[in-house]
Design an enzyme around this catalytic site. Sequence first.
Site, PDB file in Angstrom:
ATOM      1  N   LYS A 109       0.849  -1.188   0.000  1.00 55.46           N
ATOM      2  CA  LYS A 109       0.000   0.000   0.000  1.00 55.46           C
ATOM      3  C   LYS A 109       0.883   1.236   0.000  1.00 55.46           C
ATOM      4  CE  LYS A 109      -3.509   2.351   2.747  1.00 55.46           C
ATOM      5  NZ  LYS A 109      -4.502   2.209   3.814  1.00 55.46           N
ATOM      6  N   LYS A 140      -2.463  -1.341  -3.713  1.00 57.99           N
ATOM      7  CA  LYS A 140      -3.333  -0.174  -3.585  1.00 57.99           C
ATOM      8  C   LYS A 140      -2.498   1.090  -3.697  1.00 57.99           C
ATOM      9  CE  LYS A 140      -6.223   2.036  -0.195  1.00 57.99           C
ATOM     10  NZ  LYS A 140      -6.634   2.037   1.171  1.00 57.99           N
TER      11      LYS A 140
END
Length: 324
Positions: free
Chosen positions: A196, A248
């Site tokens: 992420k 992400k």
Amino acid sequence: MTRTPEFRFRRLRCTQVLRDLTQQIQLSANDFILPLFIEENIEEPVAIESMPGVMRIPETQLAQRVQQVWDNGVKAIILFGVSHNKDACGSDSWDEEGLLARCIKIAKKAVPEMLVISDNCFCEYTDHGHCGVVVNDDVDNDSTLENLQKQVVSCAKAGVDMIAPSGMMDGMIAAIREALDEAGFTHIPVMSYSTKFASAFYGPFREAVDSSFKGTRNTYQQDPANPREALAESMQDEAEGADILMVKPGLAYLDVIANIKSHTSLPLAVYHVSGEYAMIKAGAAAGVIDEQSIVLETMTAFKRAGCDLIITYYAEDLVAWLKK
Ligand code: PBG
């Protein structure tokens, strides 16, 4: 792979049936997970201005909304609580009567077949908006892990189907697995937000969860400039026992997705985040792109890069479009 000079690619593009038969990547309702924002102590849904079409739902309307999502053909949701009980460590998130636990119970009761996933973090529950306990102006990794263990056990007791930790703490998967197993929840899978990035694409999400957050998450989320570390982060989570890995944001990180995919046999998810959604909405509203085509092309790109699951605010629209 060489072909004769007479080879013509267009032969297989002649008719719709031929194009369909030779199509490699196909989207289906089984690909999508819908994020839901649930706020306590409000009467009416609150529109999120930066994300047209997305609402914060009152807790009292969650059951109805989950039924609607299921009826619309989406089979998995990921829950984000918008807490009115924030404190320095985010204790409401592990309270067995707290907002997150209540939302899980409501969702599972409304539609038992729905796959209910919890976003396991603290930023929606802390008064400073950081993803854990702050010590000396930084998030303290190991005390945050202890709280995370309490949080996931509370979610499991509430009946959650899958745990999805998004805080980017080191050792979070091992800590979660240990806590779940010790509490007897050996069957609950963990979908890790394993790679992420500290990304500007989360901008609209901050409005969505009413976050007071100021500053950066650069000491825990990953630098977009480090592809080697991006792979290592996901490989570490696999080694710690993650069942599904995730990248992400999405579209700006297709290289990272493809690289992780080539190093794992675990299912891989992607989060098509708030800023990506907002950009498409803004472009469509300005009349410069066709929303449906752009979204379908984006989802195809995720699958082409290697994603098996896609978390997207477009999940309900996608299922409707694919039915046509
Ligand atoms: C919380 C969390 C964030 C998102 C999902 N979980 C925000 C952040 O890390 O700052 C972003 C989702 C989106 O932008 O759609 N850790």
